[in-house]
Design a protein around this motif. Sequence first.
Motif, PDB file in Angstrom:
ATOM      1  N   TYR A  11      -0.047  -0.727  -4.428  1.00 27.96           N
ATOM      2  CA  TYR A  11       0.616  -0.476  -4.951  1.00 27.96           C
ATOM      3  C   TYR A  11       0.870  -2.193  -5.352  1.00 27.96           C
ATOM      4  N   PRO A  36       0.537  -1.275  -0.155  1.00 25.70           N
ATOM      5  CA  PRO A  36      -0.084  -0.036  -0.104  1.00 25.70           C
ATOM      6  C   PRO A  36       0.004   1.640  -0.308  1.00 25.70           C
ATOM      7  N   THR A  37       1.800   1.179   1.064  1.00 26.05           N
ATOM      8  CA  THR A  37       2.558   2.526   1.042  1.00 26.05           C
ATOM      9  C   THR A  37       4.158   2.483   0.025  1.00 26.05           C
ATOM     10  N   MET A  38       4.159   3.424  -0.569  1.00 26.43           N
ATOM     11  CA  MET A  38       5.302   4.146  -1.965  1.00 26.43           C
ATOM     12  C   MET A  38       6.456   3.551  -0.589  1.00 26.43           C
TER      13      MET A  38
END
Lengths: 277, 277, 277, 277
Positions: free
Chosen positions: D246, D197-199
């Motif tokens: 992502y 989910p996060t960069m």
Amino acid sequence: MKIQEGSYVLLFHTPRKKWLTKVTADKKIHTHLGVIDVGATVGMEYGSVIRTTEGKVIFLLEPTIHDFIMKSERRTQIVYPKDLGFIAARTGMKNGSKILEVGTGSAATATFFASIVKPDGHVYSYDVNPDFMEIAKRNLEKASMADYVTLNHHDPHLGVEEREMDIAIVDLGDPWTVLDQVHDALKGSGAFVAICPTMNQIEKTATELKKSGYADIETVELLIRVMEAREGMTRPSMRMIGHTTYLVFARKVQKKAHTIDEQAEEGDEEEREGPEE
Amino acid sequence: MKIQEGSYVLLFHTPRKKWLTKVTADKKIHTHLGVIDVGATVGMEYGSVIRTTEGKVIFLLEPTIHDFIMKSERRTQIVYPKDLGFIAARTGMKNGSKILEVGTGSAATATFFASIVKPDGHVYSYDVNPDFMEIAKRNLEKASMADYVTLNHHDPHLGVEEREMDIAIVDLGDPWTVLDQVHDALKGSGAFVAICPTMNQIEKTATELKKSGYADIETVELLIRVMEAREGMTRPSMRMIGHTTYLVFARKVQKKAHTIDEQAEEGDEEEREGPEE
Amino acid sequence: MKIQEGSYVLLFHTPRKKWLTKVTADKKIHTHLGVIDVGATVGMEYGSVIRTTEGKVIFLLEPTIHDFIMKSERRTQIVYPKDLGFIAARTGMKNGSKILEVGTGSAATATFFASIVKPDGHVYSYDVNPDFMEIAKRNLEKASMADYVTLNHHDPHLGVEEREMDIAIVDLGDPWTVLDQVHDALKGSGAFVAICPTMNQIEKTATELKKSGYADIETVELLIRVMEAREGMTRPSMRMIGHTTYLVFARKVQKKAHTIDEQAEEGDEEEREGPEE
Amino acid sequence: MKIQEGSYVLLFHTPRKKWLTKVTADKKIHTHLGVIDVGATVGMEYGSVIRTTEGKVIFLLEPTIHDFIMKSERRTQIVYPKDLGFIAARTGMKNGSKILEVGTGSAATATFFASIVKPDGHVYSYDVNPDFMEIAKRNLEKASMADYVTLNHHDPHLGVEEREMDIAIVDLGDPWTVLDQVHDALKGSGAFVAICPTMNQIEKTATELKKSGYADIETVELLIRVMEAREGMTRPSMRMIGHTTYLVFARKVQKKAHTIDEQAEEGDEEEREGPEE
């Protein structure tokens, strides 16, 4: 700058908990964070801090036109800052620009444009709806922009007086019905933009523009995505605005300069390519 | 308006076949559509038409700053109109605004802002790179904006002189290194925006802003999508710009007003919700 | 698994430098990275490494249907993996599903669906174009899917034989012309999906679906965005596919169950809300 | 197909007014559209119609896995159909595929994959959380997929037993911690995908994949946009899901085949280009 009676202030706690209000003596706002003593802000500096009765921090921010638009009640009818800003940048709007606006609404858009084109520019705005004209007049005075906007309570389909306009902005349900009138009003190479929420409108508008003495016709939409930027946990926000409007841009040129062959050419350019990876 | 020697003109055939050039007597441009006699346009009106030696229609358009930016060679380093326009709209930029810019580059951005804030406003721009300063100076003069932009060849990390600025725009690889200097320069509630192409930059900038006396911190990105609007065949274009930059907005407030509890609060607001359908 | 003569291999150096080829003895490929001795890969394991004559590393990857589609020459006519995958997930496609396909094309789509619904399911595919049927037949045999796909060289407008289909996929320029024929073929509550590149097509298809005994009509588009995920410099890729197609989903229900009032209701749901922030 | 006691049915009125429920005799659901007699649907065909006590039309739809996922309560933790479908399409998932899953959760994902790879394939799923294992077991039995999914209540960090897996899917907060264990389990050229989910997660995962014997590393995100397709008024929906996750894809190759020069090369490819118009 100090807050005065009659000023507007944005009482900000967090992005989801903020209130836009006019400052008057003795005004208090009851919120779930406690009571905010608005009257007590008179004489305080923008950017300073007060606390609610429950001790929560409230920043006293000076509202910008962005805040006024985003806090507006008529959310389905506003033009968003991302679209307004792009219209300004895309058309080369600047101090001195003369703008024709068809469709005044509440004058929110005229207010924004006037703030940019003043003091040497002007906005000439048309609307047939008398109620809108009254609201528009009041809003312009409230925003101190009345000197830079001329409101015309005329039906623009009957023609507009203005000539040599730098930019024309059309916000009607059927923008293709005023293309000739706008063409007359624009200077050569002047910028045109229509605010069109639906695909049906952009199709009709773009098709008619081509036949009406306009070139460099381009339709776009802008999407805005908020990012949650936090240490170790940065990602896009889970919610997003799906759509505000399409924008159809063009420029006034000499009429009847396109041949059928050249119209076909523009269409071909895109067909031959596939999607870019 | 008539085209003169030394004017710029955008020679437009179709969106993919257009040339931006300076008009000089005897200038000819050789294209695959034929030869364009640029010198012959002197004295003609913008918006009128000439033909190439092969009879193709060329519209003589007056270039806007949008055209100059999009035709720029240094495409990887420009700030796009969609981002410039949103910065203007989001920060309430208007005639009279006083802007602090950290990172002048070629002055394309300063030129755009000056065109909006003039004649009563001003842009104060800082850059340590002497080559940029020379290019910037020339570009500002070419654009007739030199009177509204002060170029400072100083390291902004050492502090800036200006005070009570309305808006500060930071275009550095490490914007979090100038937050205190910018804080001193801004008026209370003044707007801050950083141009940050990477996720790493927005994370660091947003985190540091929170600790440095800024509130209402929001990071966004704008996506622009071109629509092929044609009769009976309207659809989005197959190609699209994937990314230009993120923009981190904030406002100057009193320092040290946030408690740890309140910082946590802002983070919580988002976590509790799931994606909106 | 070992590479054999006649196998396909994806010769991978970097995302932009890769080649999909059939392995034959003595085959060599000349690239700007040097010569690749394809014949030498026979007997090697997928996942292992060879080097070009200039010493560049080449990974021997086993191609998936994704690789075949993305390396296809007819890029403007393919259905992309993001759309194929969503069709499968959205319609509940699985082993045993019986699928009616209208518009075979090159059978790329039928191949993908057959790979999922086999061995207990089947794809019944219709196309009037005899050239497509020949190509489709060869492609299905090449992909070893011929047992799971029945090709019908009939005009589906004249009706299709199949009944109690779980899913129907329509890839025609005018999908609204086969809604009744497809309705007869689907089981009750069976899933329908039309592949529609233009706005005009989705408007016509959705409107006709409503009148033809279908409910839960939803049109979507999927956008895919590549991220450059690198240490300290993570950001979205600068390029992006702007559009592939819209997808119109629906489900077969009893005909004539909608009243005019209820149709209006669905439209109202959306109008009353504004954009979500 | 007829509805039976114990079947699930999606009671559908409009996209915003629908209910997913298990059918039992005598069950009634009270809604603002009136009371729905669920028990009365036993013996009726999917796709047929009943009416509420206020005469509103309710379609009896057969729920697909898409409906179950979208109606799930734990919305912040599900993997959406657009992402599941793309994982399947991108990795070449099909009947017979052997899948290693790290992070079982509620088995929603394993259920979806099992439905595709059965009857010849299998899903081997690992999770350390005993509560999840219990829930997963029940969900798999409810979905009749228990025969195709092996649940392992082991810590995958200690290694996994499986070898020659076609595809590995990792849904952990820190996927980079199992790359070696997954490498051992995959066949050569086998597909890897991490749900991030996060960069921050994609940056760490992509960086570590490169050093751990994986190639063809690509990170993407899929955005889904609903279109309101109505006669004369077609436009995108005003609301949109901003972000789900992502996805980081890669393929297993021989370890230690990359040199520092080649790693640099991949990075360069993107830098040299600017955004595509």
